[in-house]
Design an enzyme around this catalytic site. Structure first.
Site, PDB file in Angstrom:
ATOM      1  CG  HIS A  68      -1.974  -1.015   1.194  1.00 29.06           C
ATOM      2  ND1 HIS A  68      -3.074  -0.916   0.374  1.00 29.06           N
ATOM      3  CD2 HIS A  68      -2.107  -2.180   1.861  1.00 29.06           C
ATOM      4  CE1 HIS A  68      -3.840  -1.980   0.541  1.00 29.06           C
ATOM      5  NE2 HIS A  68      -3.283  -2.773   1.442  1.00 29.06           N
ATOM      6  CB  CYS A 117      -2.421   3.514  -4.342  1.00 33.73           C
ATOM      7  SG  CYS A 117      -3.480   2.142  -3.924  1.00 33.73           S
TER       8      CYS A 117
END
Lengths: 357, 435
Positions: free
Chosen positions: A139, A181
């Protein structure tokens, strides 16, 4: 014609890389981040299949999905739904597991600043002829990547770690792939030469996961790595596919996010860089029957390697300032010898002077 | 006497040259008993290298010698071995001349005292004859040059040799009576390591004696000369310190040299008493004990000067011995300097009580130092306590030696004034007891 087959000594000595390393990192823990482990294991599998041995792979997995008690298919990690491909296999060698995957350990592996008791399997023993593949997944956000849900590594730290590697000549060329991301933010601060970077999404975009498996209950892979794996499955050690093909992996129609890449720091043209230069361990072996004359003078490189703000190598490596000899100041010498003469004449009398003159 | 001295010098130079060329030189220059952080040759080279790189040699805790040493070795660093051999030669020659001078004075005074009939009649066997005193200067030079401690110190190229040379020059100039030179050399010695400051008192006493100024605190002539000498000493010290400032352009050397000597931050084991003690010291008490240990050295000056008012040369010997036992970073080179004086007191042989004990202790400890170091550092089967025990024993041996000579000297003086065979008031034999 034997003349056209005759190798010149320049070709013989024209070396790119001689060994390959891979540092594959999954930074997330917990069962619902199954896909990050599957991402890394699929890249691991491709890299091993194309020839990089376990001794040259540093695999860091932050959590153990295969033996997780929530895994309905224990000892397996699947990348495709319908359980087509078990990327865990029976030949996985994890070097950093669980809580050992920290920012500090990652940076220490990259820069080589490990305590002397660290075993070889946990070290990145690369040299200046190594091509290194670095794959990060987990992440992330704009400028950072989260490790273990408790700390993060910033893009500045990463860029500085790569610069340390460059200064210590720990790589010849580096391929950096990140699947998180806003992954492109992680490579925008790089400033060391010979780094090519790919990311799964631009700043402001999220990388999405591919497909859930209803039997296992979690998403199995991220889109970018899924299509990357599909692309890599077609690569074999003799493949001539180059980086431009890699840049085309997962276009926006398939990935929803826009993959990005950065090649301005890389000295070679991406078109001439083979996939197997990074993902495989291909040795350049040419069988020849003719003799090679090694004593002829090698030609000078045509133009010096340059990138933005590059220091000459002599300055980077040696950093020795010019040897200026120190001399005592003249006033000191004058004062000292005046005093010595004064004492001499005081002790032995000034009348001796007239014997000298 | 020049020929035997030359022979001894040649022999000494040969031994040192042979050792310099052998592989032992490397080994010796790393032994902690022979070099200390203050005077190791490795550090001098390091300081000069730093200077060539444009960095102050006092940055970092490497170099703790004075700037004049930098000046000296800047030009002769390639001939360092010759410099140290010359320094040893200078020390030996100065000690030779000094002791020769001293013996002449002693004999002259003894002659006058005999003519004035100041000695009791049974003391004649204590009288010194020119025959026994003839070879003493040569023996002094030989004791210094051929002492294994000196040879080790020279082969290790420890700057202790230079310090010894300066102190020897100081002794020679004091005994020749030149107040200016003596003050200058004393200032140089103090400038290099602080402790020779305690030699100010015996030098002053000697020069006063030579000028026939009685040591009486009420007399103005005493104060006049003392102030003169002190002014010369302090003046030359200030001049030398300022000159060192101009060499490097900064006052860095003061905390690096004097701060280092006085505050003892480096606790590398050596043959001294400071390291073990301060390795175990709580920070809270460190300053207090540093002061106690440092004052200890300067403390003995006053009582000793009061007792040995008429015998300043023996006081010099005692002071040098005390300095080399109690200084913060002693090495065997310091010990060699006061041991060189022992032949000058060979007439005290009959009064020495601990010869066997002291020589056994000193020999055994010198042999045990490398053994226990090896056991501690390399074999790992001993610890620092073993090494410190031998250090303590070695220093106790030295203190026994010095105090034994002190006792013998005082006893001889006592006998010279009271007679050799002591009788109590009722005529029975008395024995002399040191309380």
């Amino acid at each position: 014609d034997w003349k056209s087959n005759l190798l010149t000594s320049t070709q013989f000595f024209n070396s790119g890389h001689t060994n390959n390393w891979a540092v594959l990192v999954c930074t997330s823990r917990f069962w619902f981040n199954y896909r990050h482990v599957a991402n890394v294991l699929s890249v691991y599998r491709s890299v091993k299949r194309l020839g990089i041995p376990d001794s040259h792979i540093v695999l860091m997995l932050a959590d153990d999905m295969a033996c997780n008690h929530r895994n309905p298919k224990p000892a397996t990690v699947f990348s495709h739904k319908n359980m087509e491909l078990n990327v865990y296999g029976d030949d996985v060698e994890v070097d950093y597991r669980g809580y050992e995957v920290t920012v500090e350990n990652f940076l220490r592996v990259l820069t080589g600043r490990l305590p002397p008791s660290t075993p070889r399997s946990k070290r990145l023993l690369s040299d200046d002829r190594s091509n290194i593949l670095i794959y990060l997944t987990g992440h992330g956000g704009n400028g950072f990547l989260k490790f273990q849900d408790s700390e993060e590594i910033s893009n500045v730290e990463l860029a500085d770690a790569f610069e340390q590697m460059w200064q210590k000549r720990r790589y010849n060329e580096l391929l950096f792939i990140i699947d998180t991301c806003q992954g492109a933010s992680m490579y925008e601060r790089f400033y060391s030469p010979n780094i090519m970077a790919l990311a799964s999404s631009q700043v402001g975009e999220d990388s999405l996961s591919h497909q859930p498996d209803l039997a296992i209950g979690v998403h199995l892979m991220d889109r970018y790595t899924f299509y990357l794996l599909e692309f890599l499955e077609d690569i074999h050690p003799a493949s001539q596919a180059n980086m431009n093909d890699l840049f085309k992996v997962c276009p926006k129609s398939q990935c929803v996010s826009t993959p990005g890449h950065r090649t301005d720091l890389f000295l070679r043209d991406p078109r001439s860089v083979l996939i197997t230069d990074f993902f495989g361990s291909v040795r350049k072996v040419e069988i020849t029957r003719e003799a090679v004359n090694l004593t002829s003078a090698a030609e000078q490189p045509s133009e010096p390697l340059s990138y933005v703000d590059q220091l000459p190598v002599a300055e980077i490596i040696h950093q020795k300032p010019k040897q200026k000899d120190w001399h005592p100041p003249d006033g000191f010498i004058l004062g000292l010898w005046t005093l010595i003469l004064l004492v001499f004449f005081k002790t032995y009398g000034i009348k001796h002077l007239k014997h000298i003159f | 006497m020049a020929a035997p001295l030359t022979l001894v010098l040649v022999l000494a130079v040969t031994i040192r040259a042979v050792l310099f060329r052998s592989s032992l030189a490397e080994l010796i220059s790393e032994r902690v008993e022979v070099v200390s952080p203050l005077n190791a040759w490795k550090r001098v080279v390091e300081g000069l290298a730093l200077l060539d790189l444009g960095v102050s040699p006092y940055s970092g805790d490497v170099f703790h010698e004075t700037p004049l040493i930098i000046y000296l070795f800047h030009f002769v660093v390639d001939y360092a071995e010759i410099v140290f051999m010359i320094a040893d030669g200078i020390t030996a020659v100065c000690l030779y001349l000094a002791v020769q001078n001293y013996n002449k004075n002693v004999f002259r005074k003894q002659k006058y005292a005999l003519e004035a009939d100041r000695y009791p009649h049974d003391c004649l066997e204590l009288m010194r004859s020119p025959r026994e005193m003839h070879y003493i200067p040569l023996k002094v030079a030989m004791f210094y040059l051929l002492n294994p401690f000196t040879i080790l110190s020279c082969v290790a190229k420890s700057t202790c040799g230079l310090n010894n040379a300066v102190i020897a020059l100081f002794i020679l100039s004091t005994l020749k009576g030149s107040a200016l030179l003596s003050a200058i050399f004393l200032a140089l010695a103090t400038y290099q390591s602080i402790y020779p400051l305690t030699l100010f008192a015996p030098a002053l006493l000697f020069l006063l004696q030579r000028l026939y100024i009685p040591v009486n605190l009420c007399r103005s002539s005493f104060w006049f000369f003392t102030l003169q000498y002190a002014f010369m000493f302090v003046g030359s010290l200030v001049v030398i310190v300022c000159l060192s400032f101009f060499l490097l352009g900064s006052w860095d050397f003061i905390p690096s040299v004097y701060g280092f000597i006085l505050s003892v931050p480096d606790l590398t084991p050596n043959i001294g008493l400071f390291w073990y003690f301060f390795a175990e010291m709580f920070e809270h008490f460190r300053f207090f004990f540093i002061c106690v240990f440092q004052i200890n050295i300067f403390f003995y000056t006053i009582p000793l000067s009061i007792k040995l008012k008429e015998h300043p040369v023996f006081l010099i010997f005692m002071q040098i011995a005390i300095i080399s036992i109690f200084k913060s970073y002693p090495t065997v080179g310091d010990i060699a300097l006061y041991m060189a004086f022992l032949p000058a007191w060979s007439h005290l042989y009959r009064f020495l009580r601990n010869i066997f004990l002291v020589s056994c202790v000193l020999l055994a400890c010198s042999a045990l130092f490398p053994v226990l170091w090896h056991l501690w550092i390399y074999a790992g089967s001993a610890n620092s306590n073993f090494y410190y025990a031998i250090t303590l024993l070695f220093n106790v041996g030295q203190i026994l030696l010095v105090s034994d000579y002190f006792y013998a000297y005082l006893r001889r003086e006592h006998h010279l004034s009271q007679g050799l065979y002591l009788r109590r008031k009722d005529g029975s034999e008395a024995t002399l007891v040191l309380k």
